[in-house]
Design an enzyme around this catalytic site. Structure first.
Site, mmCIF file in Angstrom:
data_model
loop_
_atom_site.group_PDB
_atom_site.id
_atom_site.type_symbol
_atom_site.label_atom_id
_atom_site.label_comp_id
_atom_site.label_asym_id
_atom_site.label_seq_id
_atom_site.Cartn_x
_atom_site.Cartn_y
_atom_site.Cartn_z
ATOM 1 N N ASN A 8 36.913 -43.203 46.582
ATOM 2 C CA ASN A 8 36.152 -42.704 45.436
ATOM 3 C C ASN A 8 37.124 -41.698 44.426
ATOM 4 O O ASN A 8 37.418 -40.832 44.791
ATOM 5 C CB ASN A 8 34.866 -41.357 45.793
ATOM 6 C CG ASN A 8 34.144 -40.872 45.039
ATOM 7 O OD1 ASN A 8 34.221 -40.956 43.882
ATOM 8 N ND2 ASN A 8 33.314 -40.157 45.587
ATOM 9 N N LYS A 15 39.126 -39.374 46.743
ATOM 10 C CA LYS A 15 38.624 -39.000 47.867
ATOM 11 C C LYS A 15 38.889 -40.443 48.963
ATOM 12 O O LYS A 15 38.325 -41.578 48.316
ATOM 13 C CB LYS A 15 37.191 -38.754 47.976
ATOM 14 C CG LYS A 15 37.148 -37.277 47.300
ATOM 15 C CD LYS A 15 35.560 -36.815 47.499
ATOM 16 C CE LYS A 15 35.239 -35.928 46.920
ATOM 17 N NZ LYS A 15 33.856 -35.852 46.371
ATOM 18 N N ARG A 92 33.634 -46.674 45.250
ATOM 19 C CA ARG A 92 32.522 -46.087 44.461
ATOM 20 C C ARG A 92 32.716 -46.307 43.014
ATOM 21 O O ARG A 92 33.539 -45.802 42.578
ATOM 22 C CB ARG A 92 32.286 -44.649 45.005
ATOM 23 C CG ARG A 92 31.077 -44.085 44.250
ATOM 24 C CD ARG A 92 30.898 -42.879 44.659
ATOM 25 N NE ARG A 92 29.853 -42.053 43.903
ATOM 26 C CZ ARG A 92 29.923 -40.821 43.231
ATOM 27 N NH1 ARG A 92 30.939 -40.209 43.305
ATOM 28 N NH2 ARG A 92 28.804 -40.530 42.559
ATOM 29 N N HIS A 181 22.936 -41.448 42.389
ATOM 30 C CA HIS A 181 22.910 -41.298 43.960
ATOM 31 C C HIS A 181 22.239 -42.525 44.568
ATOM 32 O O HIS A 181 21.520 -42.326 45.376
ATOM 33 C CB HIS A 181 21.922 -40.052 44.146
ATOM 34 C CG HIS A 181 22.842 -38.928 44.047
ATOM 35 N ND1 HIS A 181 22.194 -37.602 43.252
ATOM 36 C CD2 HIS A 181 24.093 -38.416 43.923
ATOM 37 C CE1 HIS A 181 22.996 -36.619 43.222
ATOM 38 N NE2 HIS A 181 24.332 -36.974 43.537
ATOM 39 N N HIS A 209 17.613 -36.035 47.305
ATOM 40 C CA HIS A 209 18.960 -35.704 47.515
ATOM 41 C C HIS A 209 19.562 -34.327 47.156
ATOM 42 O O HIS A 209 19.836 -34.269 45.745
ATOM 43 C CB HIS A 209 19.699 -37.035 47.059
ATOM 44 C CG HIS A 209 21.341 -36.868 46.979
ATOM 45 N ND1 HIS A 209 22.153 -37.757 47.915
ATOM 46 C CD2 HIS A 209 22.252 -36.070 46.576
ATOM 47 C CE1 HIS A 209 23.233 -37.149 47.959
ATOM 48 N NE2 HIS A 209 23.658 -36.272 47.119
ATOM 49 N N LEU A 210 19.574 -33.269 47.813
ATOM 50 C CA LEU A 210 20.014 -32.076 47.289
ATOM 51 C C LEU A 210 21.428 -31.776 47.799
ATOM 52 O O LEU A 210 21.384 -31.197 48.855
ATOM 53 C CB LEU A 210 18.758 -31.169 47.942
ATOM 54 C CG LEU A 210 17.508 -31.243 47.414
ATOM 55 C CD1 LEU A 210 16.518 -30.548 48.247
ATOM 56 C CD2 LEU A 210 16.925 -31.677 46.074
ATOM 57 N N GLY A 211 22.210 -31.942 46.878
ATOM 58 C CA GLY A 211 23.709 -31.532 47.330
ATOM 59 C C GLY A 211 24.039 -30.580 46.142
ATOM 60 O O GLY A 211 23.316 -30.000 45.467
ATOM 61 N N GLY A 213 25.334 -31.977 43.545
ATOM 62 C CA GLY A 213 24.520 -32.784 42.361
ATOM 63 C C GLY A 213 23.163 -33.042 43.207
ATOM 64 O O GLY A 213 23.160 -33.058 44.421
ATOM 65 N N ARG A 242 24.856 -27.973 37.267
ATOM 66 C CA ARG A 242 24.270 -28.685 36.069
ATOM 67 C C ARG A 242 22.981 -28.298 35.944
ATOM 68 O O ARG A 242 22.181 -28.124 36.695
ATOM 69 C CB ARG A 242 24.382 -30.166 36.392
ATOM 70 C CG ARG A 242 25.500 -30.938 36.195
ATOM 71 C CD ARG A 242 25.426 -32.537 36.601
ATOM 72 N NE ARG A 242 26.349 -32.543 37.856
ATOM 73 C CZ ARG A 242 26.356 -33.767 38.524
ATOM 74 N NH1 ARG A 242 25.635 -34.531 38.462
ATOM 75 N NH2 ARG A 242 27.247 -33.967 39.652
ATOM 76 N N ASP A 283 27.456 -22.592 45.482
ATOM 77 C CA ASP A 283 27.072 -22.862 46.876
ATOM 78 C C ASP A 283 25.874 -22.192 47.532
ATOM 79 O O ASP A 283 25.588 -21.003 47.241
ATOM 80 C CB ASP A 283 28.498 -22.534 47.569
ATOM 81 C CG ASP A 283 28.480 -23.024 49.090
ATOM 82 O OD1 ASP A 283 27.457 -22.752 49.873
ATOM 83 O OD2 ASP A 283 29.339 -23.833 49.484
ATOM 84 N N VAL A 332 22.445 -29.302 51.007
ATOM 85 C CA VAL A 332 21.531 -28.429 50.654
ATOM 86 C C VAL A 332 20.234 -28.996 51.311
ATOM 87 O O VAL A 332 19.461 -28.093 52.507
ATOM 88 C CB VAL A 332 21.121 -27.985 49.410
ATOM 89 C CG1 VAL A 332 19.868 -27.311 49.375
ATOM 90 C CG2 VAL A 332 22.508 -27.443 48.608
ATOM 91 N N ASN A 335 20.607 -28.809 55.384
ATOM 92 C CA ASN A 335 21.072 -27.385 56.099
ATOM 93 C C ASN A 335 20.264 -26.553 55.593
ATOM 94 O O ASN A 335 20.311 -25.608 56.426
ATOM 95 C CB ASN A 335 22.561 -27.205 55.709
ATOM 96 C CG ASN A 335 23.477 -28.225 56.197
ATOM 97 O OD1 ASN A 335 23.615 -28.601 57.434
ATOM 98 N ND2 ASN A 335 23.975 -28.787 55.311
ATOM 99 N N GLU A 385 27.271 -41.586 52.411
ATOM 100 C CA GLU A 385 27.503 -42.701 51.272
ATOM 101 C C GLU A 385 28.694 -43.445 51.510
ATOM 102 O O GLU A 385 28.848 -44.536 51.237
ATOM 103 C CB GLU A 385 27.614 -41.723 49.846
ATOM 104 C CG GLU A 385 26.470 -41.331 49.376
ATOM 105 C CD GLU A 385 26.479 -40.242 48.113
ATOM 106 O OE1 GLU A 385 26.875 -39.183 48.560
ATOM 107 O OE2 GLU A 385 26.310 -40.734 47.150
HETATM 108 P P1 AMP Z 1 27.014 -32.189 48.991
HETATM 109 O O1 AMP Z 1 27.085 -32.488 47.297
HETATM 110 O O2 AMP Z 1 26.111 -33.328 49.572
HETATM 111 O O3 AMP Z 1 28.388 -32.275 49.655
HETATM 112 O O4 AMP Z 1 26.576 -30.886 49.148
HETATM 113 C C1 AMP Z 1 27.209 -29.683 48.996
HETATM 114 C C2 AMP Z 1 26.598 -28.336 49.151
HETATM 115 O O5 AMP Z 1 25.733 -28.096 50.129
HETATM 116 C C3 AMP Z 1 27.334 -26.956 49.068
HETATM 117 O O6 AMP Z 1 27.607 -26.816 47.702
HETATM 118 C C4 AMP Z 1 26.340 -26.114 49.471
HETATM 119 O O7 AMP Z 1 25.405 -25.393 48.481
HETATM 120 C C5 AMP Z 1 25.386 -27.116 50.220
HETATM 121 N N1 AMP Z 1 25.617 -26.636 51.735
HETATM 122 C C6 AMP Z 1 26.332 -27.336 52.567
HETATM 123 N N2 AMP Z 1 26.268 -26.659 53.798
HETATM 124 C C7 AMP Z 1 25.053 -25.614 53.659
HETATM 125 C C8 AMP Z 1 24.677 -24.794 54.611
HETATM 126 N N3 AMP Z 1 25.027 -24.691 55.974
HETATM 127 N N4 AMP Z 1 23.489 -24.115 54.186
HETATM 128 C C9 AMP Z 1 23.283 -24.183 52.994
HETATM 129 N N5 AMP Z 1 23.660 -25.015 52.006
HETATM 130 C C10 AMP Z 1 24.813 -25.632 52.315
#
Ligand code: AMP
Length: 397
Positions: A8, A15, A92, A181, A209-211, A213, A242, A283, A332, A335, A385
Protein backbone atom coordinates in the site's frame (compact mmCIF):
# COMPACT_ATOMS: atom_id res chain seq x y z
CA UNK A 1 3.63 -21.88 2.76
CA UNK A 2 2.69 -19.73 -0.27
CA UNK A 3 2.77 -16.04 0.59
CA UNK A 4 1.54 -12.86 -1.08
CA UNK A 5 3.29 -9.53 -0.65
CA UNK A 6 0.68 -6.79 -0.18
CA UNK A 7 1.79 -3.22 -0.83
CA UNK A 8 0.00 0.00 0.00
CA UNK A 9 2.12 2.85 -1.32
CA UNK A 10 1.48 6.39 -0.20
CA UNK A 11 3.28 9.58 -1.23
CA UNK A 12 5.82 9.37 1.60
CA UNK A 13 5.29 5.84 2.89
CA UNK A 14 4.90 2.20 1.85
CA UNK A 15 3.01 -0.26 4.05
CA UNK A 16 3.92 -3.87 3.35
CA UNK A 17 2.75 -7.27 4.53
CA UNK A 18 3.71 -10.80 3.65
CA UNK A 19 0.45 -12.67 4.09
CA UNK A 20 -0.63 -16.27 3.89
CA UNK A 21 -3.91 -15.96 1.93
CA UNK A 22 -5.27 -18.95 3.85
CA UNK A 23 -4.71 -17.46 7.30
CA UNK A 24 -7.54 -16.29 9.59
CA UNK A 25 -8.41 -12.59 9.55
CA UNK A 26 -7.24 -12.11 13.13
CA UNK A 27 -3.90 -13.97 12.72
CA UNK A 28 -0.72 -11.88 12.56
CA UNK A 29 0.74 -11.73 9.05
CA UNK A 30 3.98 -13.68 8.41
CA UNK A 31 5.81 -10.33 8.27
CA UNK A 32 4.74 -6.70 8.09
CA UNK A 33 6.25 -3.28 8.11
CA UNK A 34 6.38 0.32 7.08
CA UNK A 35 8.73 2.48 5.05
CA UNK A 36 8.20 6.07 6.11
CA UNK A 37 9.48 9.59 5.57
CA UNK A 38 10.33 8.94 1.93
CA UNK A 39 11.81 12.12 0.46
CA UNK A 40 12.77 13.62 3.83
CA UNK A 41 16.37 13.99 5.06
CA UNK A 42 16.05 10.85 7.18
CA UNK A 43 13.69 7.94 6.59
CA UNK A 44 12.85 4.80 8.53
CA UNK A 45 11.99 1.18 7.76
CA UNK A 46 10.23 -0.89 10.42
CA UNK A 47 9.78 -4.64 10.14
CA UNK A 48 7.76 -6.97 12.39
CA UNK A 49 8.46 -10.66 12.07
CA UNK A 50 8.32 -13.65 14.44
CA UNK A 51 7.33 -11.47 17.40
CA UNK A 52 10.27 -9.09 16.96
CA UNK A 53 10.55 -5.54 15.68
CA UNK A 54 13.50 -4.30 13.63
CA UNK A 55 14.18 -0.70 12.62
CA UNK A 56 16.63 0.82 10.12
CA UNK A 57 17.13 4.54 9.68
CA UNK A 58 18.61 5.95 6.48
CA UNK A 59 17.86 8.63 3.90
CA UNK A 60 15.13 7.29 1.57
CA UNK A 61 14.97 9.62 -1.44
CA UNK A 62 12.33 7.65 -3.35
CA UNK A 63 10.11 4.55 -3.42
CA UNK A 64 12.79 2.46 -5.18
CA UNK A 65 15.28 2.97 -2.34
CA UNK A 66 12.50 2.50 0.21
CA UNK A 67 11.31 -0.85 -1.10
CA UNK A 68 14.87 -2.02 -1.69
CA UNK A 69 15.76 -1.22 1.95
CA UNK A 70 12.63 -3.01 3.16
CA UNK A 71 13.52 -6.13 1.14
CA UNK A 72 17.11 -6.06 2.50
CA UNK A 73 15.89 -5.76 6.08
CA UNK A 74 13.47 -8.63 5.46
CA UNK A 75 16.28 -10.73 3.92
CA UNK A 76 18.51 -10.10 6.98
CA UNK A 77 15.79 -11.68 9.07
CA UNK A 78 15.12 -14.48 6.61
CA UNK A 79 11.71 -13.24 5.60
CA UNK A 80 12.60 -11.51 2.34
CA UNK A 81 10.56 -12.08 -0.82
CA UNK A 82 13.27 -14.45 -2.10
CA UNK A 83 13.45 -16.43 1.17
CA UNK A 84 9.80 -17.45 1.01
CA UNK A 85 7.54 -18.99 -1.60
CA UNK A 86 6.19 -15.72 -2.98
CA UNK A 87 3.29 -16.38 -5.36
CA UNK A 88 2.04 -12.86 -6.12
CA UNK A 89 2.18 -9.20 -5.18
CA UNK A 90 -1.11 -7.40 -4.42
CA UNK A 91 -1.24 -3.62 -4.73
CA UNK A 92 -3.89 -1.40 -3.21
CA UNK A 93 -5.02 1.24 -5.68
CA UNK A 94 -7.28 3.92 -4.27
CA UNK A 95 -9.13 5.04 -7.39
CA UNK A 96 -10.32 2.77 -10.17
CA UNK A 97 -12.68 5.40 -11.61
CA UNK A 98 -15.25 4.03 -14.03
CA UNK A 99 -12.57 1.85 -15.62
CA UNK A 100 -11.97 -0.85 -13.02
CA UNK A 101 -14.66 -2.87 -11.29
CA UNK A 102 -12.57 -5.85 -10.18
CA UNK A 103 -8.96 -6.76 -9.40
CA UNK A 104 -6.69 -6.76 -12.46
CA UNK A 105 -3.46 -8.50 -13.38
CA UNK A 106 -1.05 -5.59 -13.85
CA UNK A 107 0.37 -5.09 -17.34
CA UNK A 108 1.87 -1.97 -18.93
CA UNK A 109 -1.58 -1.23 -20.33
CA UNK A 110 -3.20 -1.44 -16.87
CA UNK A 111 -0.54 0.93 -15.50
CA UNK A 112 -1.32 3.40 -18.31
CA UNK A 113 -5.05 3.16 -17.58
CA UNK A 114 -4.42 3.70 -13.85
CA UNK A 115 -2.28 6.71 -14.77
CA UNK A 116 -5.17 8.15 -16.79
CA UNK A 117 -7.19 8.21 -13.54
CA UNK A 118 -4.69 10.43 -11.67
CA UNK A 119 -6.89 13.55 -12.07
CA UNK A 120 -9.54 11.77 -9.95
CA UNK A 121 -7.13 11.01 -7.10
CA UNK A 122 -4.15 13.33 -7.51
CA UNK A 123 -2.87 12.64 -3.99
CA UNK A 124 -3.25 8.85 -3.95
CA UNK A 125 -2.96 7.27 -7.39
CA UNK A 126 0.50 8.64 -8.34
CA UNK A 127 2.02 7.13 -5.19
CA UNK A 128 0.16 3.85 -5.72
CA UNK A 129 1.51 3.70 -9.28
CA UNK A 130 5.08 4.50 -8.12
CA UNK A 131 4.85 1.53 -5.78
CA UNK A 132 3.63 -0.73 -8.59
CA UNK A 133 6.43 0.27 -10.95
CA UNK A 134 9.15 -0.17 -8.35
CA UNK A 135 7.82 -3.54 -7.17
CA UNK A 136 7.45 -4.85 -10.74
CA UNK A 137 11.13 -4.05 -11.34
CA UNK A 138 12.31 -5.61 -8.09
CA UNK A 139 10.08 -8.70 -8.37
CA UNK A 140 9.64 -9.33 -12.11
CA UNK A 141 8.86 -13.06 -11.88
CA UNK A 142 5.57 -13.05 -9.98
CA UNK A 143 2.15 -11.73 -11.02
CA UNK A 144 1.32 -8.25 -9.72
CA UNK A 145 -2.36 -7.58 -9.10
CA UNK A 146 -4.14 -4.26 -8.57
CA UNK A 147 -7.08 -4.15 -6.15
CA UNK A 148 -9.17 -1.00 -6.28
CA UNK A 149 -10.79 0.67 -3.26
CA UNK A 150 -13.63 1.81 -5.51
CA UNK A 151 -14.17 -1.51 -7.36
CA UNK A 152 -16.94 -2.94 -5.18
CA UNK A 153 -19.11 0.14 -5.73
CA UNK A 154 -18.68 0.21 -9.48
CA UNK A 155 -22.22 -0.94 -10.31
CA UNK A 156 -24.18 1.30 -7.93
CA UNK A 157 -27.53 2.47 -9.30
CA UNK A 158 -27.39 5.87 -11.06
CA UNK A 159 -29.71 7.47 -8.47
CA UNK A 160 -27.04 6.83 -5.82
CA UNK A 161 -23.98 7.24 -8.02
CA UNK A 162 -24.81 10.54 -9.72
CA UNK A 163 -24.89 14.00 -8.19
CA UNK A 164 -27.58 16.46 -9.18
CA UNK A 165 -25.19 18.77 -11.04
CA UNK A 166 -24.86 19.62 -14.75
CA UNK A 167 -24.98 16.19 -16.34
CA UNK A 168 -22.56 16.82 -19.19
CA UNK A 169 -20.01 18.69 -17.12
CA UNK A 170 -20.13 15.94 -14.49
CA UNK A 171 -19.56 13.26 -17.13
CA UNK A 172 -16.68 15.20 -18.72
CA UNK A 173 -14.91 15.79 -15.43
CA UNK A 174 -15.62 12.44 -13.75
CA UNK A 175 -17.80 14.01 -11.06
CA UNK A 176 -19.87 11.20 -9.51
CA UNK A 177 -19.94 9.00 -6.41
CA UNK A 178 -17.32 6.24 -6.58
CA UNK A 179 -17.18 5.12 -2.94
CA UNK A 180 -14.08 3.83 -1.14
CA UNK A 181 -13.11 1.13 1.41
CA UNK A 182 -14.75 -1.26 -1.08
CA UNK A 183 -12.35 -4.10 -0.28
CA UNK A 184 -13.36 -3.90 3.39
CA UNK A 185 -17.12 -3.58 2.78
CA UNK A 186 -17.02 -6.53 0.39
CA UNK A 187 -14.89 -8.69 2.69
CA UNK A 188 -17.04 -7.99 5.74
CA UNK A 189 -20.37 -8.46 3.92
CA UNK A 190 -19.17 -11.79 2.48
CA UNK A 191 -18.15 -12.87 5.97
CA UNK A 192 -21.57 -11.96 7.41
CA UNK A 193 -23.36 -14.09 4.79
CA UNK A 194 -21.04 -16.95 5.76
CA UNK A 195 -21.73 -16.42 9.49
CA UNK A 196 -25.48 -16.31 8.88
CA UNK A 197 -25.22 -19.43 6.72
CA UNK A 198 -27.27 -17.73 4.01
CA UNK A 199 -26.50 -17.00 0.37
CA UNK A 200 -25.28 -13.42 0.12
CA UNK A 201 -27.87 -12.78 -2.59
CA UNK A 202 -30.62 -13.44 -0.02
CA UNK A 203 -29.66 -10.83 2.56
CA UNK A 204 -29.66 -7.04 2.83
CA UNK A 205 -26.89 -5.51 4.87
CA UNK A 206 -25.56 -2.25 6.24
CA UNK A 207 -21.79 -2.31 6.79
CA UNK A 208 -20.12 0.34 8.94
CA UNK A 209 -16.36 0.69 8.40
CA UNK A 210 -15.38 2.95 11.31
CA UNK A 211 -11.64 3.49 11.40
CA UNK A 212 -9.61 6.66 11.18
CA UNK A 213 -11.34 6.98 7.80
CA UNK A 214 -14.99 5.94 8.00
CA UNK A 215 -17.69 4.94 5.56
CA UNK A 216 -20.86 2.93 5.43
CA UNK A 217 -22.59 0.95 2.73
CA UNK A 218 -26.09 -0.33 1.96
CA UNK A 219 -25.81 -3.71 0.24
CA UNK A 220 -28.81 -5.42 -1.35
CA UNK A 221 -27.84 -9.03 -1.90
CA UNK A 222 -24.56 -8.95 -3.80
CA UNK A 223 -24.93 -5.35 -4.94
CA UNK A 224 -24.08 -2.16 -3.04
CA UNK A 225 -26.88 0.35 -3.62
CA UNK A 226 -25.37 3.27 -1.69
CA UNK A 227 -22.28 4.33 0.19
CA UNK A 228 -21.28 7.39 2.17
CA UNK A 229 -17.96 8.33 0.56
CA UNK A 230 -18.33 10.17 -2.70
CA UNK A 231 -16.16 11.32 -5.53
CA UNK A 232 -13.43 11.52 -2.90
CA UNK A 233 -12.99 9.89 0.53
CA UNK A 234 -13.85 13.21 2.18
CA UNK A 235 -17.62 12.73 2.04
CA UNK A 236 -20.04 11.02 4.39
CA UNK A 237 -19.46 10.13 8.02
CA UNK A 238 -17.50 12.26 10.47
CA UNK A 239 -13.99 10.74 10.60
CA UNK A 240 -10.80 11.04 12.64
CA UNK A 241 -9.54 14.12 10.79
CA UNK A 242 -12.01 14.46 7.86
CA UNK A 243 -15.20 16.48 8.12
CA UNK A 244 -17.44 14.10 6.20
CA UNK A 245 -20.50 15.79 4.66
CA UNK A 246 -20.56 19.57 4.97
CA UNK A 247 -22.57 22.16 3.09
CA UNK A 248 -20.50 22.72 -0.11
CA UNK A 249 -21.31 26.43 0.32
CA UNK A 250 -18.85 26.42 3.24
CA UNK A 251 -15.97 26.05 0.77
CA UNK A 252 -17.04 29.21 -1.11
CA UNK A 253 -17.56 31.07 2.15
CA UNK A 254 -14.11 30.17 3.48
CA UNK A 255 -12.54 31.15 0.17
CA UNK A 256 -14.42 34.36 -0.59
CA UNK A 257 -15.13 35.73 2.86
CA UNK A 258 -12.35 34.33 5.01
CA UNK A 259 -9.79 34.54 2.16
CA UNK A 260 -8.55 30.97 2.54
CA UNK A 261 -6.73 29.51 -0.48
CA UNK A 262 -8.28 26.34 -1.91
CA UNK A 263 -5.33 24.18 -0.81
CA UNK A 264 -5.74 25.37 2.78
CA UNK A 265 -9.45 24.51 2.71
CA UNK A 266 -8.54 21.08 1.32
CA UNK A 267 -6.14 20.57 4.21
CA UNK A 268 -8.64 21.93 6.74
CA UNK A 269 -11.41 19.53 5.70
CA UNK A 270 -9.16 16.49 5.19
CA UNK A 271 -6.62 16.80 8.00
CA UNK A 272 -7.85 19.24 10.65
CA UNK A 273 -11.56 18.48 10.86
CA UNK A 274 -13.70 15.55 12.00
CA UNK A 275 -13.29 14.51 15.62
CA UNK A 276 -9.88 16.20 15.68
CA UNK A 277 -11.34 19.52 14.55
CA UNK A 278 -13.68 19.61 17.55
CA UNK A 279 -11.75 17.76 20.28
CA UNK A 280 -8.13 18.15 19.15
CA UNK A 281 -7.54 14.38 19.00
CA UNK A 282 -8.48 11.82 16.37
CA UNK A 283 -7.87 8.59 18.26
CA UNK A 284 -11.02 7.23 19.88
CA UNK A 285 -9.10 5.81 22.86
CA UNK A 286 -7.90 9.31 23.65
CA UNK A 287 -11.37 10.74 22.97
CA UNK A 288 -12.89 8.23 25.43
CA UNK A 289 -10.37 9.22 28.13
CA UNK A 290 -11.27 12.88 27.59
CA UNK A 291 -15.01 12.10 27.78
CA UNK A 292 -14.41 10.27 31.07
CA UNK A 293 -12.67 13.42 32.34
CA UNK A 294 -15.80 15.35 31.33
CA UNK A 295 -14.06 17.31 28.59
CA UNK A 296 -16.89 19.18 26.83
CA UNK A 297 -15.24 19.31 23.41
CA UNK A 298 -14.65 15.56 23.45
CA UNK A 299 -18.29 14.99 24.32
CA UNK A 300 -19.41 17.37 21.56
CA UNK A 301 -17.15 15.70 18.97
CA UNK A 302 -18.52 12.30 19.98
CA UNK A 303 -22.12 13.48 19.73
CA UNK A 304 -21.59 14.99 16.27
CA UNK A 305 -19.95 11.72 15.18
CA UNK A 306 -22.83 9.56 16.48
CA UNK A 307 -25.49 11.94 15.11
CA UNK A 308 -24.09 11.67 11.59
CA UNK A 309 -23.65 7.89 11.86
CA UNK A 310 -27.28 7.40 12.93
CA UNK A 311 -28.45 9.59 10.06
CA UNK A 312 -26.78 7.30 7.58
CA UNK A 313 -27.99 4.12 9.25
CA UNK A 314 -31.55 5.45 9.17
CA UNK A 315 -31.39 6.47 5.54
CA UNK A 316 -29.94 3.09 4.50
CA UNK A 317 -32.70 1.26 6.35
CA UNK A 318 -35.22 3.16 4.24
CA UNK A 319 -33.23 2.60 1.01
CA UNK A 320 -32.94 -1.13 1.64
CA UNK A 321 -36.54 -1.59 2.85
CA UNK A 322 -35.65 -4.79 4.69
CA UNK A 323 -32.39 -5.12 6.60
CA UNK A 324 -31.06 -8.47 7.82
CA UNK A 325 -27.69 -7.46 9.26
CA UNK A 326 -25.81 -4.40 10.46
CA UNK A 327 -22.07 -4.89 10.88
CA UNK A 328 -19.35 -2.87 12.57
CA UNK A 329 -15.74 -3.10 11.44
CA UNK A 330 -12.32 -1.32 11.49
CA UNK A 331 -10.46 0.20 14.47
CA UNK A 332 -13.38 2.03 16.10
CA UNK A 333 -16.14 -0.33 14.96
CA UNK A 334 -14.32 -3.41 16.22
CA UNK A 335 -13.12 -2.01 19.53
CA UNK A 336 -15.36 0.77 20.78
CA UNK A 337 -18.45 -0.76 22.38
CA UNK A 338 -19.82 2.69 23.29
CA UNK A 339 -19.90 3.77 19.65
CA UNK A 340 -21.73 0.57 18.71
CA UNK A 341 -24.27 0.92 21.54
CA UNK A 342 -24.92 4.61 20.85
CA UNK A 343 -25.15 4.16 17.08
CA UNK A 344 -28.02 1.70 17.51
CA UNK A 345 -29.63 2.86 20.78
CA UNK A 346 -33.43 3.08 21.03
CA UNK A 347 -34.14 1.35 17.74
CA UNK A 348 -36.13 -1.57 19.19
CA UNK A 349 -39.22 -0.49 17.24
CA UNK A 350 -37.18 -1.03 14.06
CA UNK A 351 -36.12 -4.52 15.15
CA UNK A 352 -32.64 -3.61 16.41
CA UNK A 353 -31.60 -4.61 19.93
CA UNK A 354 -28.00 -4.89 21.07
CA UNK A 355 -27.11 -7.34 23.86
CA UNK A 356 -24.94 -5.31 26.29
CA UNK A 357 -22.95 -8.35 27.46
CA UNK A 358 -22.17 -9.54 23.95
CA UNK A 359 -21.32 -6.00 22.95
CA UNK A 360 -18.81 -5.69 25.81
CA UNK A 361 -16.75 -8.74 24.75
CA UNK A 362 -13.18 -8.01 23.56
CA UNK A 363 -12.29 -7.99 19.86
CA UNK A 364 -11.16 -11.57 19.42
CA UNK A 365 -12.92 -12.28 16.12
CA UNK A 366 -16.27 -12.12 14.33
CA UNK A 367 -19.18 -12.07 16.76
CA UNK A 368 -22.92 -11.46 17.06
CA UNK A 369 -23.73 -8.60 19.44
CA UNK A 370 -27.50 -8.37 19.00
CA UNK A 371 -29.98 -9.84 21.48
CA UNK A 372 -31.55 -13.20 20.57
CA UNK A 373 -34.87 -11.47 19.78
CA UNK A 374 -33.36 -8.72 17.62
CA UNK A 375 -34.96 -9.01 14.16
CA UNK A 376 -31.93 -7.37 12.56
CA UNK A 377 -28.72 -9.19 13.48
CA UNK A 378 -25.88 -6.94 14.59
CA UNK A 379 -22.33 -8.19 14.04
CA UNK A 380 -18.77 -7.14 14.69
CA UNK A 381 -16.46 -8.52 12.00
CA UNK A 382 -12.76 -7.60 12.09
CA UNK A 383 -11.76 -6.39 8.66
CA UNK A 384 -8.48 -7.29 7.05
CA UNK A 385 -7.97 -5.44 3.79
CA UNK A 386 -4.47 -6.85 3.30
CA UNK A 387 -5.75 -10.40 3.61
CA UNK A 388 -8.57 -9.65 1.15
CA UNK A 389 -6.02 -8.17 -1.29
CA UNK A 390 -3.77 -11.22 -0.81
CA UNK A 391 -6.67 -13.54 -1.64
CA UNK A 392 -7.53 -11.61 -4.80
CA UNK A 393 -3.87 -11.61 -5.85
CA UNK A 394 -3.42 -15.33 -5.22
CA UNK A 395 -6.24 -16.04 -7.67
CA UNK A 396 -3.88 -14.81 -10.44
CA UNK A 397 -0.91 -16.90 -9.27
P1 AMP B 1 -8.16 1.95 11.42
O1 AMP B 1 -8.17 3.13 10.52
O2 AMP B 1 -9.18 0.91 11.08
O3 AMP B 1 -6.78 1.38 11.66
O4 AMP B 1 -8.63 2.50 12.86
C1 AMP B 1 -7.81 3.33 13.61
C2 AMP B 1 -8.61 3.96 14.71
O5 AMP B 1 -9.27 2.96 15.49
C3 AMP B 1 -7.75 4.68 15.72
O6 AMP B 1 -7.48 6.00 15.31
C4 AMP B 1 -8.64 4.68 16.96
O7 AMP B 1 -9.48 5.81 16.88
C5 AMP B 1 -9.49 3.45 16.81
N1 AMP B 1 -9.14 2.40 17.77
C6 AMP B 1 -8.17 1.48 17.69
N2 AMP B 1 -8.16 0.69 18.79
C7 AMP B 1 -9.17 1.12 19.58
C8 AMP B 1 -9.69 0.73 20.85
N3 AMP B 1 -9.18 -0.30 21.52
N4 AMP B 1 -10.75 1.42 21.34
C9 AMP B 1 -11.29 2.44 20.65
N5 AMP B 1 -10.83 2.86 19.45
C10 AMP B 1 -9.80 2.22 18.92
Amino acid sequence: MSLVLVLNSGSSSIKFQLVDPDQHATDEPFASGLVEQIGEPMGRVTLKHAGEKHVVEAPIPDHTVGLDLAFKLMAEHECGPTDVELVAVGHRLVHGGLVFSKPELITDQIVDLARSLIPLAPLHNPANIDGIEVARKLLPDVPHVAVFDTGFFHGMPPAAALYAVDKELAAETGVRRYGFHGTSHEYVSNKVAELMELPKAAINQITLHLGNGASCAAIKGEQPIDTSMGMTPLAGLVMGTRSGDVDPGIVFHLHRTAGMPIDDIDELLNKKSGVKGIAGVNDFRELRRMIEEENEDAWLAYNIYIHQLRRYIGSYMISLGRVDAITFTAGVGENDSFVRADALANLEMYGIKIDPERNALPNTGPRLISAHDSVIKVWVVPTNEELAIARYAKAFA
